[in-house]
Design an enzyme around this catalytic site. Structure first.
Site, short mmCIF file in Angstrom:
data_model
loop_
_atom_site.label_atom_id
_atom_site.label_comp_id
_atom_site.label_asym_id
_atom_site.label_seq_id
_atom_site.Cartn_x
_atom_site.Cartn_y
_atom_site.Cartn_z
N LEU A 116 -15.35 -1.94 -2.39
CA LEU A 116 -15.31 -2.42 -1.01
C LEU A 116 -16.42 -1.76 -0.19
CD1 LEU A 116 -14.08 -4.11 1.19
CD2 LEU A 116 -12.37 -2.31 1.58
N THR B 90 -2.52 -1.54 1.09
CA THR B 90 -2.25 -2.24 -0.16
C THR B 90 -0.97 -3.06 -0.15
OG1 THR B 90 -1.77 -1.85 -2.52
CG2 THR B 90 -1.12 -0.14 -0.99
N ALA C 28 -9.52 6.15 -1.32
CA ALA C 28 -8.11 6.14 -1.74
C ALA C 28 -8.00 6.59 -3.19
CB ALA C 28 -7.51 4.74 -1.58
N TYR D 21 1.87 5.33 -5.73
CA TYR D 21 0.68 4.81 -5.04
C TYR D 21 1.08 4.13 -3.74
CZ TYR D 21 -3.23 1.67 -4.01
OH TYR D 21 -4.24 0.98 -3.39
N LYS E 132 0.43 5.42 0.16
CA LYS E 132 -0.37 4.54 1.04
C LYS E 132 0.42 4.17 2.29
CE LYS E 132 -3.88 2.74 0.51
NZ LYS E 132 -5.24 3.11 1.01
#
Length: 301
Positions: free
Chosen positions: A41, A136, A95, A160, A164
């Site tokens: 990204l 996410t 991340a 995860y 997040k």
């Protein structure tokens, strides 16, 4: 001699004026700090801002050669960079995205995915910068075949997604002007599922891929376009940002091989069977399609 004696001085003056104006232009450009700039990204964001006359990117990453080093888990380091750069905005692409590793590297996952966004939020508020945070689909449990909107209750089941979600909450708590975009199944220039499958196809005649996990493959470039659209606006808040359509990982792999002209056979397998084959793998959402409710009014990927 009839040669004009003032030609060189005028040329020098002209160049000096150009350099001065160029310097003033660069000085007046709005700076955007990009964390995790070496990821897919981050690279896409650099691509769409290339040649911008309004914005200048300040790329950062952790222990990546050729890119300014920034440990987002260190608040003092983050504040120091923000006070030096005085950014217009920060785009947090950093991340700990290795889903399986997050289960065993919980401390690292919390530091990078939760404490990092907290630190960036504090620094952004302190210096008056906007914060664009990328999250996410894993913040949802994904046990129902129903696309999730920004209004739906979160319930992550993997470390995860848990870390997040804490990151999202810290952004809401500590940042003043913030955007959060949840995305999914990202692919672009960098490490991702597409590259992994193509690499495996070079050495395997057949590949086993899960066929009962459904999501929306999303182009990093399209997500970057949405980010660039939102940054200069005051349309703050939470967004779901994915491309349209949905498929399983197995179907996605088949399409990847078709487009790449690969003959590798895809063997569909259930998540339960995959778990038996890979007992240390993290639990993943069975259905993680995101409904882009707010972008419907603002921007369509």
């Amino acid at each position: 001699s009839t040669r004009p004696r003032t030609l060189f001085p005028y040329t020098t003056l002209f160049r000096s004026v150009i350099c001065l104006l160029t310097g003033l232009h660069q000085h007046n450009m709005k700076k955007i700090i990009v964390t995790g700039a070496n990821g897919q990204l981050g690279r896409a964001i650099n691509g769409i801002y290339k040649g911008s006359a309004e914005f200048e990117l300040v790329n950062t990453d952790f222990n990546v050669e050729g890119i300014r080093n920034l440990d987002i888990t260190n608040l003092e380091d983050v504040i120091s960079l923000f006070e030096e750069v005085k950014p217009y905005a920060v785009i947090n692409c950093a991340a700990h995205t290795a889903v399986d590793l997050c289960e065993v590297q919980k401390d690292a996952a919390y530091k990078i995915n939760a404490i990092g966004p907290r630190n960036l939020s504090i620094a952004a508020t302190k210096t008056g910068a906007k914060l664009m945070h990328i999250s996410t689909d894993y913040v949802f449990k994904g046990d129902e075949p129903l696309p999730r909107t920004e209004f739906d209750q979160t319930n992550p089941k993997a470390m995860y997604g848990i870390t997040k979600l804490h990151g999202e909450n810290f952004v809401k708590q500590f940042a003043k002007d913030w955007f959060i975009i949840r995305t999914a199944w990202l692919y672009g220039d960098g490490k991702n599922f597409v590259k992994t499958m193509l690499r495996l196809s070079e050495t395997h005649d057949e590949i086993t891929v899960v066929d009962d996990q459904i999501g929306s493959p999303t182009s990093a470039l399209e997500l970057a376009k949405a980010i660039k659209y939102l940054i200069p606006t005051e349309k703050y808040g939470l967004y779901h940002g994915t491309c349209e359509g949905q498929c399983s990982w197995a179907d996605f792999t088949k399409e990847i091989f078709r487009l790449a002209g690969k003959d590798t056979k895809v063997i569909p397998v259930t998540s339960a069977k995959y778990k038996e084959m890979n007992p240390n793998s993290a639990d993943r959402p069975a259905y993680s399609v995101l409904e882009n409710y707010f972008p419907y009014f603002n921007y369509r990927l």
